[in-house]
Design an enzyme around this catalytic site. Structure first.
Site, PDB file in Angstrom:
ATOM      1  N   SER A  13       0.827  -1.181   0.117  1.00 36.17           N
ATOM      2  CA  SER A  13       0.089  -0.090  -0.008  1.00 36.17           C
ATOM      3  C   SER A  13       0.738   1.078  -0.041  1.00 36.17           C
ATOM      4  O   SER A  13       0.453   2.077  -0.690  1.00 36.17           O
ATOM      5  CB  SER A  13      -0.964   0.095   1.178  1.00 36.17           C
ATOM      6  N   LYS A  65      24.266 -13.154   2.902  1.00 36.48           N
ATOM      7  CA  LYS A  65      23.680 -11.965   2.581  1.00 36.48           C
ATOM      8  C   LYS A  65      24.509 -11.092   1.514  1.00 36.48           C
ATOM      9  O   LYS A  65      23.843 -10.565   0.545  1.00 36.48           O
ATOM     10  CB  LYS A  65      23.395 -11.019   3.812  1.00 36.48           C
ATOM     11  N   ILE A  93      19.337  -4.216   6.026  1.00 35.27           N
ATOM     12  CA  ILE A  93      20.116  -3.789   5.054  1.00 35.27           C
ATOM     13  C   ILE A  93      21.610  -4.151   5.542  1.00 35.27           C
ATOM     14  O   ILE A  93      22.025  -3.750   6.532  1.00 35.27           O
ATOM     15  CB  ILE A  93      20.070  -2.569   4.641  1.00 35.27           C
ATOM     16  N   HIS A 109       8.351   3.427   9.786  1.00 34.02           N
ATOM     17  CA  HIS A 109       8.057   2.512  10.753  1.00 34.02           C
ATOM     18  C   HIS A 109       6.854   2.957  11.613  1.00 34.02           C
ATOM     19  O   HIS A 109       6.867   4.106  11.906  1.00 34.02           O
ATOM     20  CB  HIS A 109       9.308   2.391  11.846  1.00 34.02           C
TER      21      HIS A 109
HETATM   22  C1  GRF Z   1       3.895  -0.373   6.983  1.00 31.34           C
HETATM   23  O1  GRF Z   1       2.910  -0.546   7.883  1.00 31.34           O
HETATM   24  C2  GRF Z   1       5.335  -0.035   7.432  1.00 31.34           C
HETATM   25  O2  GRF Z   1       5.168   1.018   8.341  1.00 31.34           O
HETATM   26  C3  GRF Z   1       5.894  -1.072   7.796  1.00 31.34           C
HETATM   27  O3  GRF Z   1       5.518  -2.172   6.845  1.00 31.34           O
HETATM   28  C4  GRF Z   1       4.205  -1.885   6.495  1.00 31.34           C
HETATM   29  C5  GRF Z   1       4.104  -2.160   5.106  1.00 31.34           C
HETATM   30  O4  GRF Z   1       2.821  -1.938   4.580  1.00 31.34           O
HETATM   31  N1  GRF Z   1       7.505  -0.879   7.632  1.00 31.34           N
HETATM   32  P1  GRF Z   1       2.374  -1.839   3.000  1.00 31.34           P
HETATM   33  O5  GRF Z   1       2.879  -3.301   2.412  1.00 31.34           O
HETATM   34  O6  GRF Z   1       2.964  -0.763   2.492  1.00 31.34           O
HETATM   35  O7  GRF Z   1       1.065  -1.936   2.725  1.00 31.34           O
END
Ligand code: GRF
Length: 188
Positions: A13, A65, A93, A109
Site C-alpha cells: 500500500s 547476505k 540492510i 516504521h
Molecule cells: C507499513 O505499515 C510500514 O510501516 C511497515 O511495513 C508496512 C508495509 O505496509 N514498515 P504495506 O506493504 O506498504 O501495505
C-alpha cells in the site's frame, strides 16, 4: 528527474501511495525499481501491473547476505538510483548496500521511534496501553529502526477500539507522510 528504488515484501500500500504521489508531482522523481525478497507478494504484482522494473530474489537460495546484496547493488547502479525507500521490507540492510548508499536509504516504521522498535510495533503499542502512537520516517543505519529521525506524526489511539482501526489510521498517516517526506528530501 530523481530515481527511487522501493524495497518491499508485503501488500504494497505504501508502494502505491508513493507511486501515485510521485506521478502527481511528476517532475521530481519516479519509482524506477522495486526490489523484493518475496517473489509472490502483492507488491510485486502491483509493480508488474504498473510496468515497473522489478527485481525479486529468494534469500534462502544464497548462503550469505553479501551474495544477494551484491546483485541488488548492481541493479541499483544499473538503474542509477538516487534514494532507496524501504516500505515493509522485512530484512536488515547489510554493509554491502549501506556503505554505498550512506544517508540515501530511508524506512517507515509504525511507531513514534525510539518507542517500539522491531517487529509488530502496533501490537507493542497496544500491549503497553499507550494513548498516543504514530509513524516515523528515518534514515537506515546498521541497527534495527535506530537511524536518525527525519519525520514523525503522532496518532491518538485512546478512542480506537480495535487493532484494525489503529492499523487503518496508521496506514492513512503513512500514505501521506512517506511520499511528502520523500519529495522534500529529493527537493533539498
Ligand atoms: C507499513 O505499515 C510500514 O510501516 C511497515 O511495513 C508496512 C508495509 O505496509 N514498515 P504495506 O506493504 O506498504 O501495505
Amino acid at each position: 528527474m530523481k530515481k527511487i528504488a522501493i524495497f518491499a515484501s508485503g501488500t504494497g500500500s505504501n508502494f502505491l501511495a508513493i507511486n501515485d504521489a510521485l506521478n502527481v508531482n511528476s517532475n521530481i522523481a519516479e519509482v524506477e525499481l522495486l526490489v523484493s525478497d518475496k517473489p509472490n507478494s502483492l507488491v510485486v504484482k502491483h509493480a508488474q501491473k504498473l510496468n515497473k522494473n522489478v527485481f525479486t530474489f529468494t534469500p534462502k537460495d544464497f548462503s550469505r547476505k553479501i551474495e544477494y546484496e551484491n546483485i541488488i547493488l548492481s541493479k541499483l547502479e544499473e538503474h542509477e538510483i538516487d534514494l532507496i525507500v524501504l516500505a515493509g521490507y522485512m530484512r536488515i540492510i547489510g554493509k554491502t548496500i549501506l556503505s554505498k548508499y550512506n544517508k540515501k536509504i530511508i524506512n517507515i516504521h509504525p511507531s513514534l521511534l525510539p518507542s517500539f522498535k522491531g517487529i509488530d510495533a502496533i501490537g507493542q503499542a497496544i500491549e503497553h496501553k499507550v494513548k498516543v502512537t504514530g509513524v516515523t520516517v528515518h534514515y537506515v543505519d546498521e541497527g534495527v529502526d535506530t537511524g536518525e529521525i527525519i519525520a514523525q506524526k503522532s496518532l491518538d489511539i485512546s478512542s480506537l477500539n480495535s487493532r484494525e482501526e489503529i492499523e487503518k489510521e496508521i496506514h492513512k498517516i503513512e500514505h501521506l507522510l512517506y511520499p511528502n517526506t520523500i519529495i522534500k528530501l529529493l527537493e533539498e
